[in-house]
Design a protein around this motif. Structure first.
Motif, PDB file in Angstrom:
ATOM      1  N   ALA A  40     -51.089  29.208 -70.735  1.00  0.00           N
ATOM      2  CA  ALA A  40     -51.342  30.806 -71.303  1.00  0.00           C
ATOM      3  C   ALA A  40     -52.812  30.749 -71.849  1.00  0.00           C
ATOM      4  CB  ALA A  40     -50.216  30.794 -72.445  1.00  0.00           C
ATOM      5  N   PRO A  41     -53.134  32.602 -72.106  1.00  0.00           N
ATOM      6  CA  PRO A  41     -54.159  32.888 -72.777  1.00  0.00           C
ATOM      7  C   PRO A  41     -54.788  31.944 -74.166  1.00  0.00           C
ATOM      8  CG  PRO A  41     -53.335  35.035 -71.845  1.00  0.00           C
ATOM      9  CD  PRO A  41     -52.449  33.203 -71.963  1.00  0.00           C
ATOM     10  N   GLY A  42     -55.481  31.469 -74.269  1.00  0.00           N
ATOM     11  CA  GLY A  42     -55.512  30.613 -75.478  1.00  0.00           C
ATOM     12  C   GLY A  42     -55.195  29.394 -75.847  1.00  0.00           C
ATOM     13  N   LYS A  43     -54.469  29.078 -74.753  1.00  0.00           N
ATOM     14  CA  LYS A  43     -53.854  27.883 -75.099  1.00  0.00           C
ATOM     15  C   LYS A  43     -54.196  26.245 -73.592  1.00  0.00           C
ATOM     16  CE  LYS A  43     -49.608  29.977 -77.442  1.00  0.00           C
ATOM     17  NZ  LYS A  43     -48.426  29.614 -77.257  1.00  0.00           N
ATOM     18  N   GLU A  44     -54.241  25.701 -74.611  1.00  0.00           N
ATOM     19  CA  GLU A  44     -54.175  24.324 -72.934  1.00  0.00           C
ATOM     20  C   GLU A  44     -53.623  24.711 -72.096  1.00  0.00           C
ATOM     21  OE1 GLU A  44     -56.688  21.130 -75.766  1.00  0.00           O
ATOM     22  OE2 GLU A  44     -54.323  20.471 -75.146  1.00  0.00           O
ATOM     23  N   ALA A  92     -47.397  32.705 -68.405  1.00  0.00           N
ATOM     24  CA  ALA A  92     -48.438  31.640 -68.549  1.00  0.00           C
ATOM     25  C   ALA A  92     -48.907  31.831 -66.521  1.00  0.00           C
ATOM     26  CB  ALA A  92     -48.657  31.014 -68.845  1.00  0.00           C
ATOM     27  N   VAL A  93     -50.122  31.405 -66.231  1.00  0.00           N
ATOM     28  CA  VAL A  93     -50.546  31.140 -64.507  1.00  0.00           C
ATOM     29  C   VAL A  93     -49.722  29.726 -64.758  1.00  0.00           C
ATOM     30  CG1 VAL A  93     -52.222  30.740 -63.256  1.00  0.00           C
ATOM     31  CG2 VAL A  93     -52.704  32.301 -65.399  1.00  0.00           C
ATOM     32  N   TYR A  94     -49.145  29.632 -63.652  1.00  0.00           N
ATOM     33  CA  TYR A  94     -48.717  28.926 -63.703  1.00  0.00           C
ATOM     34  C   TYR A  94     -49.513  27.728 -62.185  1.00  0.00           C
ATOM     35  CZ  TYR A  94     -44.811  29.893 -66.833  1.00  0.00           C
ATOM     36  OH  TYR A  94     -43.537  29.097 -67.137  1.00  0.00           O
TER      37      TYR A  94
END
Length: 126
Positions: A40-44, A92-94
Motif C-alpha cells: 500500500a502507499p507509504g507502507k512496506e 494495494a498493489v498486489y
C-alpha cells in the motif's frame, strides 16, 4: 529467468470479491513455490499468501485468513488469489512472486523470493 505476469486487479466495492491471476513463463513451474504480496502507499511490502510447489501447502497472513484463498494450476503455469469480503484496507498493489524449491517452504519474507511480477492494483471502495 522466470517471468511472472499478474492480472485481475481493479476497483471493487467493500464486501465484494476479486480474483487475481499470475501466469508464469517457466515450463518447470511445478518446481517453484509461489507467493502473493501487497504494498500500500507509504507502507512496506507485506506477505499475503503462499503455496507450495505441489499446491498441498498453503500459508496466509492473519489479516486475510478465511477471506483469501491461494491456489495453483501447474498444467496452466498459473497461480491464483481469490479474494472475498474485501475491505478498504486491502487496497494495494498486489505482486506475485516465486522461488525454485522442492523442499524449502514456506517463505513469508519478500527478500526470500527470487522472481517478481510487475504488480496489479486492487482498490476497494467503502
Amino acid at each position: 529467468q522466470v517471468q511472472l505476469v499478474e492480472s485481475g486487479g481493479g476497483l471493487v466495492q467493500a464486501g465484494g470479491p476479486l480474483r487475481l491471476s499470475c501466469a508464469a513463463s517457466e515450463r518447470t513451474f511445478s518446481n517453484y513455490a509461489m507467493g502473493w504480496f501487497r504494498q500500500a502507499p507509504g507502507k512496506e511490502r507485506e506477505f499475503v499468501a503462499a503455496i507450495s510447489w505441489s499446491g498441498d501447502g498453503r500459508r496466509y497472513a492473519d489479516s486475510v485468513k478465511a477471506r483469501f484463498t491461494i491456489s495453483r494450476d501447474n498444467a496452466k503455469n498459473t497461480v491464483y488469489l481469490q479474494m472475498n469480503s474485501l475491505k478498504p484496507e486491502d487496497t494495494a498493489v498486489y505482486y506475485c512472486a516465486a522461488y525454485l524449491t522442492l523442499s524449502d517452504w514456506p517463505r513469508v519474507e519478500a527478500t526470500m523470493y527470487d522472481y517478481w511480477g510487475q504488480g496489479t492494483q486492487v482498490t476497494v471502495s467503502s
